[in-house]
Design an enzyme around this catalytic site. Structure first.
Site, PDB file in Angstrom:
ATOM      1  CE1 TYR A 105      -3.178   2.920   0.470  1.00 18.49           C
ATOM      2  CE2 TYR A 105      -2.367   3.128   2.710  1.00 18.49           C
ATOM      3  CZ  TYR A 105      -3.122   3.612   1.657  1.00 18.49           C
ATOM      4  OH  TYR A 105      -3.810   4.790   1.795  1.00 18.49           O
ATOM      5  CG  ASP A 175      -1.726  -4.447   5.192  1.00 14.64           C
ATOM      6  OD1 ASP A 175      -2.876  -4.928   5.253  1.00 14.64           O
ATOM      7  OD2 ASP A 175      -1.488  -3.283   4.821  1.00 14.64           O
ATOM      8  CE  LYS A 200      -8.796   0.537   2.079  1.00 16.61           C
ATOM      9  NZ  LYS A 200      -8.599   1.709   2.920  1.00 16.61           N
TER      10      LYS A 200
HETATM   11  N1  PLP Z   1      -3.152  -1.349   4.094  1.00 17.50           N
HETATM   12  C1  PLP Z   1      -3.780  -1.511   2.922  1.00 17.50           C
HETATM   13  C2  PLP Z   1      -3.529  -2.766   2.137  1.00 17.50           C
HETATM   14  C3  PLP Z   1      -4.632  -0.528   2.434  1.00 17.50           C
HETATM   15  O1  PLP Z   1      -5.247  -0.700   1.247  1.00 17.50           O
HETATM   16  C4  PLP Z   1      -4.833   0.657   3.198  1.00 17.50           C
HETATM   17  C5  PLP Z   1      -5.702   1.748   2.702  1.00 17.50           C
HETATM   18  O2  PLP Z   1      -6.033   1.803   1.542  1.00 17.50           O
HETATM   19  C6  PLP Z   1      -4.159   0.793   4.410  1.00 17.50           C
HETATM   20  C7  PLP Z   1      -3.336  -0.229   4.836  1.00 17.50           C
HETATM   21  C8  PLP Z   1      -4.343   2.036   5.251  1.00 17.50           C
HETATM   22  O3  PLP Z   1      -5.565   1.953   5.907  1.00 17.50           O
HETATM   23  P1  PLP Z   1      -6.447   3.253   6.320  1.00 17.50           P
HETATM   24  O4  PLP Z   1      -6.848   3.945   5.074  1.00 17.50           O
HETATM   25  O5  PLP Z   1      -7.589   2.645   7.087  1.00 17.50           O
HETATM   26  O6  PLP Z   1      -5.583   4.101   7.190  1.00 17.50           O
END
Ligand code: PLP
Length: 383
Positions: A105, A175, A200
């Site tokens: 990400y 993650d 998500k």
């Molecule tokens: N990890 C992944 C794979 C993501 O897609 C995202 C956000 O798009 C995040 C972490 C970060 O999460 P947040 O937007 O809830 O802070």
């Protein structure tokens, strides 16, 4: 008699563990809005809570359920996925060495690079399992894995990464936002901590920003993470925690429906003349398919990417033509989303410019296929 331990995760999620938290035996938990809790005359805390920033009862239902679904010892909700990831970084000691992927990400990768530079942590990036193994020939403190990883859905072998990380003296954090506990349980495969952007799939309705960490053990590192949450103050509001809990009830049917649809869409478009490639771990043509088939249980997730023949202009033209897919960032909700990922990530992106990222929702699959077919006609016409 059927024991609680025998119940499938889908049943546990649907019933929110089935707890009846108040004298009224509510079927759903109430919203715990209290920020502070009364002491007894002797100064003790009979309710076991002092202040909501440390530990709010509003978090209990989702934390308990996620702990169970991930088979961990402890869970903590955060105000976002980024806040959850940041708490892991804040729990490290000065001079720590982090090994993280090139492809993950993008906002988290950018933050890792900036944070490590500012706080004098050592960061080494890897691309693929072999580079990860090479990086872990030397001692490390933290290994970060995202699998399948944004936006090409590269797959990392979690069990192998765990063995290598532990041999190097590091903790493994995964993650697991994209596969969710429905398809992958990283702690069972040897990871130490699993992280989700609960914004998500866990919430699933594009109406809550939240994050969660689940740990294999309640050790000293976990205690530092909890301190980072309480002292850093990146806590979730009670209404958001309640909404997340509500979303979790339908996690399994939502995610399974979306993944079945994504798999059908991937197969349908795999050899489409307007596309250069379809990237989906469920396709045997995907480089990570064999590992994904081993470590993912019952499906390959609902994220896929299309590489459009004709490059960036053609890809952007396709996004302009969709009617059912919504042009928006993020993923994991009931509505299908599409985005031209390279332009969203901006300068320095490693994302191919012809790539469209699709988050498949729970609409009728044929409608989604028809929508993409008609939108791809612009690329076919230009080819
Ligand atoms: N990890 C992944 C794979 C993501 O897609 C995202 C956000 O798009 C995040 C972490 C970060 O999460 P947040 O937007 O809830 O802070």
């Amino acid at each position: 008699m059927l024991q609680d331990e025998d119940l499938s995760p889908a049943t546990l999620a649907a019933q929110g563990l089935g707890a009846a938290p108040t004298p009224y035996r509510d079927i759903v938990p109430p919203i715990h809005a209290a920020t502070t809790f009364e002491r007894a005359a002797d100064g003790s805390l009979p309710g076991g809570r002092m202040y909501a920033r440390d530990a709010s009862p509003a978090y209990d239902p989702a934390e308990t359920l996620l702990c169970r679904l991930e088979e961990g010892a402890a869970a903590a909700l955060f105000a976002s996925g980024m806040a959850a990831a940041s708490a892991v970084l804040l729990a490290l000691r000065p001079g720590a060495r982090i090994v993280a992927p090139h492809d993950m990400y993008w906002a988290l990768r950018s933050w890792l690079i900036e944070f490590c530079a500012n706080w004098q942590l050592r960061l080494d990036l890897y691309a693929g399992d072999d580079e990860l193994a090479a990086q872990l020939q030397r001692p490390a403190d933290l290994v970060w894995v995202e699998t399948p990883a944004n936006p090409t859905w590269e797959v990392t072998d979690i069990a192998r990464a765990a063995t290598l990380a532990h041999a190097a003296g590091a903790r493994l954090v995964v993650d697991s936002t994209v596969p969710t506990p429905v398809f992958t349980r990283p702690l069972k495969l040897g990871a130490d901590i699993v992280m989700h952007s609960a914004t998500k799939y866990l919430n699933g309705h594009s109406d809550v920003v939240a994050g969660v960490l689940v740990s294999r053990s309640s050790d000293a590192f976990w205690a530092r993470i909890k301190t980072a949450r309480a002292a850093g103050g990146a806590v979730l509001g009670p209404f958001e925690a309640w909404l997340l809990n509500r979303g979790l009830r339908t996690l399994y049917p939502r995610v399974r429906t979306a993944a079945a649809s994504a798999a059908r869409i991937a197969r349908h478009f795999e050899h489409h003349p307007a596309l250069v490639a379809v990237l989906y771990p469920g396709l045997t043509s995907h480089p990570g398919h064999a590992v994904a088939a081993r470590q993912m249980e019952g499906g390959f997730g609902a994220m896929l990417s299309l590489r459009v023949r004709g490059g960036e202009a053609a890809a952007r033209a396709v996004t302009a033509r969709v009617r059912i897919f919504r042009r928006a960032t993020s993923l994991g909700s009931v509505e299908s989303l599409i985005e031209h990922r390279a332009s969203v990530e901006g300068p320095g992106t490693r994302c191919p410019v012809d790539l469209l990222r699709l988050s498949v929702g729970i609409e009728d699959t044929q409608d989604l296929i028809d929508d993409l077919e008609q939108a791809l006609q612009v690329a076919t016409a230009a080819a």
